[in-house]
Design a protein around this motif. Sequence first.
Motif, mmCIF file in Angstrom:
data_model
loop_
_atom_site.group_PDB
_atom_site.id
_atom_site.type_symbol
_atom_site.label_atom_id
_atom_site.label_comp_id
_atom_site.label_asym_id
_atom_site.label_seq_id
_atom_site.Cartn_x
_atom_site.Cartn_y
_atom_site.Cartn_z
ATOM 1 N N LEU A 78 4.031 2.148 9.386
ATOM 2 C CA LEU A 78 3.478 3.224 8.692
ATOM 3 C C LEU A 78 3.775 2.686 7.080
ATOM 4 O O LEU A 78 3.074 2.692 6.296
ATOM 5 N N GLN A 79 5.078 2.757 6.867
ATOM 6 C CA GLN A 79 5.670 2.266 5.535
ATOM 7 C C GLN A 79 4.965 0.709 5.105
ATOM 8 O O GLN A 79 4.732 0.967 3.773
ATOM 9 N N GLU A 80 4.766 0.067 5.935
ATOM 10 C CA GLU A 80 4.528 -1.201 5.393
ATOM 11 C C GLU A 80 2.820 -1.193 5.102
ATOM 12 O O GLU A 80 2.374 -1.655 4.177
ATOM 13 N N ARG A 81 2.143 -0.356 5.751
ATOM 14 C CA ARG A 81 0.804 -0.065 5.534
ATOM 15 C C ARG A 81 0.628 0.466 4.157
ATOM 16 O O ARG A 81 -0.203 0.429 3.417
ATOM 17 N N LEU A 82 1.536 1.711 3.969
ATOM 18 C CA LEU A 82 1.122 2.479 2.851
ATOM 19 C C LEU A 82 1.783 1.485 1.617
ATOM 20 O O LEU A 82 0.817 1.722 0.571
ATOM 21 N N THR A 85 1.956 7.291 -2.481
ATOM 22 C CA THR A 85 3.485 7.125 -2.786
ATOM 23 C C THR A 85 4.143 8.562 -2.218
ATOM 24 O O THR A 85 5.407 8.445 -1.843
ATOM 25 N N THR A 86 3.476 9.672 -2.237
ATOM 26 C CA THR A 86 4.053 10.745 -1.613
ATOM 27 C C THR A 86 4.151 10.848 -0.140
ATOM 28 O O THR A 86 5.101 10.982 0.365
ATOM 29 N N GLN A 87 3.210 10.032 0.557
ATOM 30 C CA GLN A 87 3.221 9.880 1.973
ATOM 31 C C GLN A 87 4.324 8.749 2.304
ATOM 32 O O GLN A 87 4.984 9.078 3.390
ATOM 33 N N LEU A 88 4.304 7.902 1.424
ATOM 34 C CA LEU A 88 5.599 6.824 1.813
ATOM 35 C C LEU A 88 6.776 7.620 1.521
ATOM 36 O O LEU A 88 7.719 7.168 2.197
ATOM 37 N N ALA A 89 7.229 8.429 0.375
ATOM 38 C CA ALA A 89 8.421 9.005 0.237
ATOM 39 C C ALA A 89 8.679 9.836 1.575
ATOM 40 O O ALA A 89 9.696 9.821 2.100
ATOM 41 N N LYS A 90 7.725 10.493 2.075
ATOM 42 C CA LYS A 90 8.058 11.611 3.033
ATOM 43 C C LYS A 90 8.368 10.757 4.626
ATOM 44 O O LYS A 90 8.962 11.289 5.373
ATOM 45 N N SER A 91 7.809 9.578 4.595
ATOM 46 C CA SER A 91 7.990 8.650 5.763
ATOM 47 C C SER A 91 9.407 8.290 5.911
ATOM 48 O O SER A 91 10.144 7.821 6.945
ATOM 49 N N HIS A 92 9.942 8.318 4.577
ATOM 50 C CA HIS A 92 11.385 7.601 4.489
ATOM 51 C C HIS A 92 12.508 8.991 4.907
ATOM 52 O O HIS A 92 13.756 8.697 4.893
ATOM 53 N N ILE A 93 11.911 10.188 5.081
ATOM 54 C CA ILE A 93 12.863 11.365 5.171
ATOM 55 C C ILE A 93 13.143 11.301 6.729
ATOM 56 O O ILE A 93 12.384 11.257 7.504
#
Length: 594
Positions: free
Chosen positions: A548-552, A586-594
């Motif tokens: 998911l992070q790579e796709r975002l 960017t918000t979605q990417l940040a949430k994926s790291h939580i």
Amino acid sequence: MTTNANTVQQVKDRLSIVDVVSGYVKLDRAGGALRARCPFHAEKSPSFFVSPERGTYHCFGCNVGGDIFSFVQAIEGVDFKGALKMLADRAGVPLDFARGREIGGKDIKDRLFEVMEAATIYYVSKLTDEALAYLKNRGLEDTTIRSFRLGYAGAQWSELSDHLKAKKFTEAEIVEAGLAKKNDRGSLTDKFRNRIMFPINDTTGRVVAFSGRIFGSDASPEAPKYLNSPETPLFHKSRILYGFDRAKIAMRKVDCAVLVEGQMDLIMSHQAGWNNTVAVSGTAFTADHARIIKRMTDNLVLALDADQAGIKAAGRAAREALALGLNVKVARIAEGKDPADLIKAQGADVWRATIREAKDIITFLLDVLHEHASQPSSAQGSGMAQPSSAQGSGRAQQDKFRRLVEQVVLPFLADVQSPIAREQYTREIAARLGVSETSVVSAAAKIPVAPHDRAAAEPVPAVHHKQDTDRALQAFALLLWQESLPTPAIDSATFRRELAEILGSDTFAMLEALDEKAKEAMRFDAEHKHGKSLGLAAEAAMLVRLILQERLAAEIKRVSILQDRAAEMGDTAEEERLAAQIRVLTTQLAKSHI
């Protein structure tokens, strides 16, 4: 030919993949799987894995894989029917074949095997006293003659054909088996007449061809000394080694094969106790022959005739064998003799010593070429100027030796697969020539390397989608592996749903469309990577998150490029729309790291 599916399943139920494969290679435990050095290609580190749960095998080195049937097909050199017969016999399962291409209710190959067996029985029954006396005079014992089923083809033009037709074989079957041909009158003429007959078997011991040696007062003096069967649906001479069906167990047991040139050489060698001996049949040694030997052992001793033709044949065979990673030695036989003559004249002990004293191919060639270079030059007595001193003669001989080494030995050096062995040979060549190792390496580098002719690895097909990564393939492989287990370590249904959602329907459909061979390779890869994991559910979740992070990240990069173009063109509205899209991503990417 088709088979009853129940018959195949019964064989699989009674024989595990471990039962079958362990009869050929030593398997060691590796997590949930078993591993070994691949029997189909040369390797130092094991990359051949067996899954007892799925009943399959896969090699990551040469990308071969399958089940018990494909394994036996590959290692024994037989078709599916041959593999099924071997395994069914071992499992005690009666065969039940449905009709394929038929003649008289039987598959065509079955009929050809039957006609070859009938011909063998007939030839054996016709072995004359004169032919028997000849064979005994060559050194063969009664038990050996019977064991190898030697026979005789008489002088009549259609003696065998008439006998076979009386046994209800058709003319088409007799011709297709290579036992006769149609003459100008439309009737059959036997392929073999006035010959001592040597049956040639396939890897399972079924007669597929014959080699006949001219014999008898009625034989034509213009006839070839040896005559072999033509190529047929059963016989491909470049893939058959005479005696392999008898030798394969001994080859594996002693970890060595001995290659001789003819039928008599092989039979005498077996009689002398060297049951690991094989021979070529009417053709030069090929890469296919080398592969057959490679399945059983990495070590080959060439024991061909000692004449010039024999030495050349040894050289050609050595190059084929070296290119496939075999360790090649050459047995030195006295000039003018072949192995059969040597065994008869001097006995089994001398033959044993000859084999055991065999030299590495490079050393053998250096010895032979040095002897050749030391012989008087053909220029002597021709009126050409000769060296005026022993020193000059010595230099001339050394120059001749160097040229011969460059022409003959260096191509072999280029074929040697082991870097360590190549360095050892380089050192020996340099010492024999009196030059530096650097000079030898430099000269050898100019020699074209023979192609290895190995089965090329077939990588898992790439998934053509801009967001797909190695992790996507790794995650899909993990899914396939877990779904194949009776008790998965993760919630495979949830994992499948999450993976399909992240990858998208198109990409996931392309992965699902991979063929079963590719999917099985992926299962083995996942099992190898994750088999020892104690937290597989966490690893699966991490893979989903990383994908998911790579796709975002990739999408943010793509949209940023579009935003820069919009700015260059002065399209403020498009630039702001894309900026908003980047903020969401960017918000979605940040949430994926939580």
